[in-house]
Design a protein around this motif. Structure first.
Motif, short mmCIF file in Angstrom:
data_model
loop_
_atom_site.label_atom_id
_atom_site.label_comp_id
_atom_site.label_asym_id
_atom_site.label_seq_id
_atom_site.Cartn_x
_atom_site.Cartn_y
_atom_site.Cartn_z
N ILE A 30 -11.45 23.85 27.49
CA ILE A 30 -11.48 23.91 26.34
C ILE A 30 -11.69 25.73 25.45
N GLY A 31 -10.48 26.13 24.59
CA GLY A 31 -10.78 27.72 23.71
C GLY A 31 -10.13 28.61 24.74
N GLY A 32 -10.44 29.95 24.25
CA GLY A 32 -9.23 30.62 24.32
C GLY A 32 -8.05 30.80 25.05
N ASP A 33 -7.42 30.63 26.55
CA ASP A 33 -6.26 30.50 26.30
C ASP A 33 -5.41 29.89 27.27
N ASP A 34 -7.20 28.70 26.89
CA ASP A 34 -6.75 27.12 27.08
C ASP A 34 -6.08 26.15 26.06
N PHE A 35 -6.84 24.39 25.94
CA PHE A 35 -6.47 23.98 25.17
C PHE A 35 -7.01 23.94 24.50
N SER A 36 -6.69 24.55 22.68
CA SER A 36 -7.36 24.14 21.59
C SER A 36 -7.74 22.55 20.99
N PRO A 37 -8.55 22.35 20.29
CA PRO A 37 -9.27 21.27 20.09
C PRO A 37 -8.30 20.31 19.63
N VAL A 38 -7.10 21.01 19.17
CA VAL A 38 -6.25 20.17 18.08
C VAL A 38 -4.89 20.03 18.98
N GLU A 39 -4.97 20.90 20.19
CA GLU A 39 -3.84 20.35 21.33
C GLU A 39 -4.39 19.44 22.16
N LEU A 40 -5.83 19.66 22.36
CA LEU A 40 -6.06 17.88 22.76
C LEU A 40 -6.26 16.79 22.04
N LEU A 41 -6.23 17.48 20.89
CA LEU A 41 -6.22 16.28 20.01
C LEU A 41 -4.55 15.06 20.57
N LEU A 42 -3.48 16.31 20.36
CA LEU A 42 -2.39 15.83 20.64
C LEU A 42 -1.97 15.12 21.63
N ALA A 43 -2.97 16.15 22.82
CA ALA A 43 -2.54 15.46 24.08
C ALA A 43 -2.73 13.78 24.51
N ALA A 44 -4.69 13.84 23.78
CA ALA A 44 -4.94 12.47 23.43
C ALA A 44 -4.38 11.62 23.34
#
Length: 137
Positions: A30-44
């Protein structure tokens, strides 16, 4: 009603970079060039309803294409705080021609609706507005 506890552990690995760990041993950066927390929410949200839908429809036949796009607007508001609005889950699913493909296509709208209305824990939790408690140990 039954309950079943779930948890993840999030570990800081560097400034702005974290790794989430689940009980099964999987990790997710999570973070950096990986998924952001918001992107993880959307992915979930998308992943939850995609799994429900795929499990049901692929009993009829394997899809020839299966993509779910989840989008929304991130709102930064000094008064009421940051949040996501206008969340949308769009399915792009194709099945082969023939009787089995027709059966899978026919059940797709019902299966997506069932996931949204009853099965998907993630989107149902977001829509319900479940409070989040924070604890400092």
């Amino acid at each position: 009603m039954t309950t079943s506890a779930r948890s993840v552990r999030i570990e800081r690995v560097a400034a702005g970079r974290y790794v989430a760990h689940n009980a099964g041993g999987a990790t997710l950066p999570i973070g950096g060039d990986d998924f952001s927390p918001v992107e993880l929410l959307l992915a979930a949200i998308g992943g939850c309803t995609a799994i429900d839908t795929d499990v049901a429809t692929s009993r009829r036949t394997e899809p020839t294409g299966f993509t779910v796009t989840v989008s929304g607007d991130k709102v930064s508001d000094r008064e009421s705080g940051n949040r996501m609005e206008n969340l949308s889950v769009t399915f792009h699913v194709r099945f082969p021609e023939g009787e089995q493909g027709d059966a899978a296509r026919a059940m797709l709208p019902r299966t997506v609706a069932l996931s949204h209305d009853k099965l998907c824990t993630v989107s149902r939790t977001v829509e319900r507005g479940t409070p989040v408690r924070t604890v400092i140990e």
